[in-house]
Design an enzyme around this catalytic site. Structure first.
Site, short mmCIF file in Angstrom:
data_model
loop_
_atom_site.label_atom_id
_atom_site.label_comp_id
_atom_site.label_asym_id
_atom_site.label_seq_id
_atom_site.Cartn_x
_atom_site.Cartn_y
_atom_site.Cartn_z
N ARG A 132 -1.28 -0.66 -3.36
CA ARG A 132 -2.09 -0.97 -2.24
C ARG A 132 -3.09 -0.12 -1.95
O ARG A 132 -4.40 -0.37 -1.37
CB ARG A 132 -1.20 -1.10 -1.07
CG ARG A 132 -1.52 -1.63 0.07
CD ARG A 132 -0.76 -2.10 1.25
NE ARG A 132 -1.19 -2.18 2.50
CZ ARG A 132 -1.28 -3.35 3.01
NH1 ARG A 132 -1.43 -4.37 2.66
NH2 ARG A 132 -1.85 -3.36 4.34
N ILE A 181 -7.62 -4.85 5.78
CA ILE A 181 -6.73 -5.39 4.85
C ILE A 181 -5.58 -5.57 5.75
O ILE A 181 -5.15 -4.65 6.62
CB ILE A 181 -6.25 -4.09 3.86
CG1 ILE A 181 -5.15 -4.51 2.68
CG2 ILE A 181 -6.03 -2.79 4.50
CD1 ILE A 181 -4.90 -3.73 1.56
N SER A 182 -4.82 -6.78 5.53
CA SER A 182 -3.89 -7.34 6.47
C SER A 182 -2.67 -6.49 6.34
O SER A 182 -2.20 -5.68 5.21
CB SER A 182 -3.42 -8.60 6.24
OG SER A 182 -4.38 -9.69 6.57
N GLN A 183 -1.49 -6.20 7.30
CA GLN A 183 -0.50 -5.63 7.05
C GLN A 183 0.47 -6.25 5.95
O GLN A 183 0.26 -7.37 5.79
CB GLN A 183 0.26 -5.51 8.30
CG GLN A 183 1.06 -6.77 8.94
CD GLN A 183 1.47 -6.71 10.20
OE1 GLN A 183 1.12 -6.98 11.00
NE2 GLN A 183 2.79 -6.42 10.26
N PRO A 184 1.02 -5.41 5.26
CA PRO A 184 1.97 -5.88 4.22
C PRO A 184 2.68 -7.15 4.45
O PRO A 184 2.81 -8.28 3.57
CB PRO A 184 2.65 -4.58 3.75
CG PRO A 184 2.14 -3.53 4.13
CD PRO A 184 1.41 -3.92 5.30
#
Length: 208
Positions: free
Chosen positions: A25, A51-54
């Site tokens: 990531r 970038i979105s949280q996991p």
């Protein structure tokens, strides 16, 4: 990240968990922010995007119910991280990004990790990509006021469309499944995303 942020919150698909554990990531965020790449929050990637949280990446992907045979359309390539996850779990991924600089960076990173079953396109994602329709699954990684009819029209019978829907501050993660003439929608919980900008997003409402 996978154990504490994703598996413990109820996402159990072993292929999805494996993909998120294997894909680096940090390569998808600016080098200065590598230390935040695996944290439980979004990370800025430039151009006003994140970038979105996991966990969000996991639940959105899980909602598509991918088996490995699907042709997927992603709206909003962004960093390319979500694209990379989809590429591990589907047969082929088309991804549309409106910002050229982000698309180019994502392409370079995807090539670096050898994700070759993807086709990145620069354009208005709210129009979809009709040349390659229909799609078995469509994932929209930005929030809009409604599910664009253009995307619904490009879904295959039995296809799933997952998208955050609501106002610019609060959205509901929504899944639409096309079953012949029937469109079945489900509420998957609250969320907050960057704006879906385009002809069938916020721009048509004169608020961008």
């Amino acid at each position: 990240m996978v154990e504490e942020q994703i598996a413990r919150r109820g996402v159990g698909d072993p292929k999805l968990l494996a993909a998120m554990g294997e894909i680096p990531r940090h390569l998808f965020v600016p080098e200065a922010l590598w230390g935040q790449a695996y944290a439980d929050h979004p990370v800025a990637i430039g151009e006003g995007q994140t970038i979105s949280q996991p966990f969000i990446v996991a639940i959105m992907t899980d909602a598509l119910g991918l088996t490995g045979r699907e042709k997927v359309l992603e709206i909003g390539t962004g960093s390319g991280y979500q694209t990379a996850i989809l590429a591990r779990l589907a047969d082929w991924v088309y991804s549309v990004e409106r910002i050229l600089a982000l698309s180019r960076r994502a392409q370079a990173t995807l090539e670096k990790i050898k994700a070759f079953n993807v086709n990145l396109v620069v354009g208005d994602g709210t129009l979809g990509l009709p040349a390659h329709a229909p799609y078995d699954a469509i994932l929209v990684t930005a929030g809009g006021p409604k599910l664009p009819q253009t995307l619904i029209d490009q879904l295959a019978d039995g296809g799933r469309l997952v998208m955050p829907v609501g106002d610019r501050l609060h959205q509901t993660l929504t899944r639409l499944t096309k079953r012949g003439p029937r469109l079945v929608t489900e509420d998957l919980g609250g969320c907050r995303f960057v704006d879906l900008v385009g002809k069938h997003g916020w721009i048509t409402h004169g608020r961008d």
